[in-house]
Design a protein around this motif. Sequence first.
Motif, mmCIF file in Angstrom:
data_model
loop_
_atom_site.group_PDB
_atom_site.id
_atom_site.type_symbol
_atom_site.label_atom_id
_atom_site.label_comp_id
_atom_site.label_asym_id
_atom_site.label_seq_id
_atom_site.Cartn_x
_atom_site.Cartn_y
_atom_site.Cartn_z
ATOM 1 N N SER A 187 41.336 44.933 42.956
ATOM 2 C CA SER A 187 41.687 45.625 42.832
ATOM 3 C C SER A 187 41.299 46.769 43.300
ATOM 4 O O SER A 187 39.722 47.058 42.309
ATOM 5 C CB SER A 187 42.968 46.233 42.312
ATOM 6 O OG SER A 187 42.247 46.609 40.896
ATOM 7 N N GLU A 193 45.155 49.945 51.474
ATOM 8 C CA GLU A 193 45.103 48.333 51.508
ATOM 9 C C GLU A 193 47.050 47.774 50.873
ATOM 10 O O GLU A 193 46.896 48.442 49.580
ATOM 11 C CB GLU A 193 44.436 48.094 50.726
ATOM 12 C CG GLU A 193 44.788 46.253 50.858
ATOM 13 C CD GLU A 193 43.828 45.208 49.772
ATOM 14 O OE1 GLU A 193 43.070 44.084 50.079
ATOM 15 O OE2 GLU A 193 43.884 45.076 48.393
ATOM 16 N N SER A 243 41.803 36.810 41.604
ATOM 17 C CA SER A 243 43.233 35.913 41.432
ATOM 18 C C SER A 243 43.451 35.591 42.851
ATOM 19 O O SER A 243 44.173 34.302 42.474
ATOM 20 C CB SER A 243 44.154 36.674 40.808
ATOM 21 O OG SER A 243 44.650 38.092 42.388
ATOM 22 N N GLU A 289 33.418 44.310 46.064
ATOM 23 C CA GLU A 289 34.746 43.999 46.809
ATOM 24 C C GLU A 289 35.580 44.125 46.703
ATOM 25 O O GLU A 289 36.427 43.690 45.892
ATOM 26 C CB GLU A 289 34.046 42.306 47.059
ATOM 27 C CG GLU A 289 35.079 42.142 48.761
ATOM 28 C CD GLU A 289 35.828 41.520 48.936
ATOM 29 O OE1 GLU A 289 37.206 41.343 49.206
ATOM 30 O OE2 GLU A 289 35.884 39.942 49.025
ATOM 31 N N GLY A 297 41.119 48.259 39.279
ATOM 32 C CA GLY A 297 39.786 48.207 38.892
ATOM 33 C C GLY A 297 38.142 47.625 38.823
ATOM 34 O O GLY A 297 37.920 48.041 38.307
ATOM 35 N N CYS A 320 42.212 39.238 51.584
ATOM 36 C CA CYS A 320 40.866 39.869 51.186
ATOM 37 C C CYS A 320 40.734 40.598 52.152
ATOM 38 O O CYS A 320 40.615 42.063 53.095
ATOM 39 C CB CYS A 320 39.934 40.506 50.292
ATOM 40 S SG CYS A 320 38.795 38.986 50.554
ATOM 41 N N VAL A 334 35.687 46.079 29.796
ATOM 42 C CA VAL A 334 34.856 46.856 29.574
ATOM 43 C C VAL A 334 34.163 46.236 28.829
ATOM 44 O O VAL A 334 32.384 46.342 29.533
ATOM 45 C CB VAL A 334 35.962 48.114 29.122
ATOM 46 C CG1 VAL A 334 34.920 49.268 28.775
ATOM 47 C CG2 VAL A 334 36.462 48.568 30.364
ATOM 48 N N ALA A 339 43.162 38.182 28.811
ATOM 49 C CA ALA A 339 43.915 39.159 29.876
ATOM 50 C C ALA A 339 44.406 40.770 29.200
ATOM 51 O O ALA A 339 45.378 41.436 28.880
ATOM 52 C CB ALA A 339 45.299 39.063 30.646
ATOM 53 N N SER A 340 42.490 41.357 29.260
ATOM 54 C CA SER A 340 43.165 42.934 29.042
ATOM 55 C C SER A 340 41.809 43.434 29.383
ATOM 56 O O SER A 340 40.558 43.039 29.665
ATOM 57 C CB SER A 340 42.749 42.979 27.164
ATOM 58 O OG SER A 340 41.649 42.399 26.559
ATOM 59 N N PHE A 398 48.663 45.026 49.611
ATOM 60 C CA PHE A 398 48.201 43.561 49.612
ATOM 61 C C PHE A 398 49.605 42.691 49.728
ATOM 62 O O PHE A 398 50.233 42.724 48.495
ATOM 63 C CB PHE A 398 47.378 43.009 48.286
ATOM 64 C CG PHE A 398 46.570 42.159 47.659
ATOM 65 C CD1 PHE A 398 45.657 42.006 48.551
ATOM 66 C CD2 PHE A 398 46.686 40.570 47.033
ATOM 67 C CE1 PHE A 398 44.489 40.545 48.531
ATOM 68 C CE2 PHE A 398 46.214 40.049 46.615
ATOM 69 C CZ PHE A 398 45.096 39.785 47.604
HETATM 70 P P1 NAP Z 1 42.627 42.983 39.495
HETATM 71 O O1 NAP Z 1 43.921 43.903 38.855
HETATM 72 O O2 NAP Z 1 41.667 43.680 40.015
HETATM 73 O O3 NAP Z 1 41.898 42.059 38.160
HETATM 74 C C1 NAP Z 1 40.870 41.762 38.665
HETATM 75 C C2 NAP Z 1 39.801 41.866 36.903
HETATM 76 O O4 NAP Z 1 39.590 42.900 36.360
HETATM 77 C C3 NAP Z 1 41.085 41.062 35.785
HETATM 78 O O5 NAP Z 1 39.516 40.475 35.256
HETATM 79 C C4 NAP Z 1 41.090 42.732 35.232
HETATM 80 O O6 NAP Z 1 41.401 42.028 34.049
HETATM 81 C C5 NAP Z 1 40.376 43.133 35.248
HETATM 82 N N1 NAP Z 1 40.031 44.658 35.342
HETATM 83 C C6 NAP Z 1 41.415 45.123 36.228
HETATM 84 N N2 NAP Z 1 41.356 46.063 35.804
HETATM 85 C C7 NAP Z 1 40.300 46.840 34.975
HETATM 86 C C8 NAP Z 1 40.084 47.993 34.783
HETATM 87 N N3 NAP Z 1 41.191 49.105 34.949
HETATM 88 N N4 NAP Z 1 39.143 48.267 33.252
HETATM 89 C C9 NAP Z 1 38.767 46.678 33.113
HETATM 90 N N5 NAP Z 1 38.574 45.699 33.906
HETATM 91 C C10 NAP Z 1 39.674 45.972 34.902
HETATM 92 O O7 NAP Z 1 43.462 42.579 40.348
HETATM 93 P P2 NAP Z 1 44.491 41.612 40.805
HETATM 94 O O8 NAP Z 1 44.526 40.839 38.841
HETATM 95 O O9 NAP Z 1 43.251 40.085 41.151
HETATM 96 O O10 NAP Z 1 45.033 42.160 41.733
HETATM 97 C C11 NAP Z 1 45.823 43.194 41.872
HETATM 98 C C12 NAP Z 1 45.349 43.796 43.059
HETATM 99 O O11 NAP Z 1 44.392 43.684 43.179
HETATM 100 C C13 NAP Z 1 46.252 43.207 44.461
HETATM 101 O O12 NAP Z 1 47.863 43.627 44.241
HETATM 102 C C14 NAP Z 1 45.242 44.187 45.361
HETATM 103 O O13 NAP Z 1 46.156 45.212 45.575
HETATM 104 C C15 NAP Z 1 44.389 43.486 44.893
HETATM 105 N N6 NAP Z 1 43.510 41.947 44.955
HETATM 106 C C16 NAP Z 1 42.210 42.445 46.272
HETATM 107 C C17 NAP Z 1 41.563 41.336 46.618
HETATM 108 C C18 NAP Z 1 40.515 41.678 47.203
HETATM 109 O O14 NAP Z 1 39.745 40.497 47.881
HETATM 110 N N7 NAP Z 1 40.085 42.409 47.797
HETATM 111 C C19 NAP Z 1 42.072 39.582 45.479
HETATM 112 C C20 NAP Z 1 42.783 39.769 44.578
HETATM 113 C C21 NAP Z 1 43.700 41.263 44.519
HETATM 114 P P3 NAP Z 1 43.113 41.192 33.231
HETATM 115 O O15 NAP Z 1 44.367 41.342 33.861
HETATM 116 O O16 NAP Z 1 42.134 40.291 32.388
HETATM 117 O O17 NAP Z 1 43.252 42.293 32.327
#
Ligand code: NAP
Length: 472
Positions: free
Chosen positions: A205, A355, A121, A228, A208, A265, A189, A183-184, A357
Amino acid sequence: MSHLESIEAAALAAGAAAGDFAASSAAARARLLRALADALEAGRESLVPLADRETGLGLPRLGGELDRTAFQLRGFAAQLERGAAHRVEDDPAVAGAPPAGRPRLTRVRVPLGPVAMFAASNFPFAFSVLGGDTASALAAGCPVVVKAHPAHPMLSRRTAELAQRVALQQAWPEGVFQFVEGASIETGVRLVQAPGIAAVAFTGSFRGGMALADVAARRPRPIPFFGELGSTNPLIVLPALLARDAEGPAATLAQSICQGSGQFCTSPGVIVVPVGSEGDVFVSALAKALCAQSPHRMLTEGIRGAFDRGVSAWAESPSVHALLAPPHRDAAVPGPFLGEVAANDFVADGSLHEEVFGPGALVVRVGSHNQAIEVLQAIGGSLTVTLWGVEVEGEAARALVRAASRIAGRVLFAGVPTGVAVTGAQQHGGPFPASTQPWSTSVGYAAMDRFLRPVALQDAPAWVLARQGVPC
Ligand code: NAP
């Protein structure tokens, strides 16, 4: 075709293209990467404003990010032209009985196959549809199936159309670049479960990433998952630095904590400062400099909610003393947050090692070098550790560098961890939870190595050897 069927179809198309793409010449793939960079730059006038509308990251930052993404694509092209993908190690046959005697062995590398790439994101260009994971997988000779991030859907679609147009112009099979969205959780999966997928690259995250890593591991044939997942990026301020200056470094650090509203990150989330008056001066300068920062809106409501919850948990912890008031949840933009905690309390409370964020950080006050090392050990895995003030060699300095190297992919001796140069020596990874594969990097030219698997060719015929490492 249903949405889920379209995911399987994308993976199948990638699988069908994988063999010929793996056997393509490095020069041909370099042409593809250079054309993608050119097309991205040609689309700048429409892509950058679109990215800004969807993410709020601002035109200057997004323009710079597009430049970085094009630079990265061309950088991988240059690596291919230097032969990086098809490196060969050749051991001639030795007559006689083993172990000294041996057949001729030629070690080459073959692409893993289609890579499922989860766009991040927080970098709508550089870690998204045509970002580093896509560039490195294509460079390696692996087709990609990109899962768009729902935080910038229009930009993702436009970038994917551009990539598909370039691939078509160069007459690559359409399976070389595939794009899915939705967005699911089920979308991701199903993509990871699709039989044609051979590896996953993910930035996002912890939750995720762990869920998808589990899906990858539970397949009938498990596949590598390059995740990552998050990092606190401790920064250690040593007395030698404080003796020189407090205000300048504090201002630099405040800017780094708030850069991109902390949605990096590599954002510094744990600041280790000695107890005592010089440390006090630094901490109050940091709090003051943070007050002067104006973060912008965060990328999604979900990310904003996670930041508010993380800061509340810090502020409500009995061991954390809030140096700035927690931001108002209903304000459109998040305020910066700074809390302070004693080293022993930090080490004992695992929830403080996670973390958060966004534009917030915890100051951890330490009474000795050893306590700073205990803080690093408690954190356990991070993309970066920054050491400010170890210019002079000594036992304590060596112990700190050793402790930092044990938990981080990148150790900085100057500057701030935000900003990750794309180069051959770069390492963007680190022990879990920074990365699920600590020997790999997702930034820099070594990122391509994630998607290449060694094969030893024993007594190969001349025509195979004549391919000089290019797979059949
Ligand atoms: P995210 O929630 O991990 O989403 C990233 C991708 O993974 C999206 O495509 C999401 O799908 C998918 N996803 C998430 N949970 C899943 C699950 N249980 N099963 C299958 N697919 C899954 O990350 P985000 O939306 O970018 O941000 C949320 C949090 O991630 C932030 O608050 C932060 O803590 C962390 N983040 C970390 C970094 C880093 O560089 N380490 C970067 C960005 C964000 P959908 O959204 O399409 O459902």
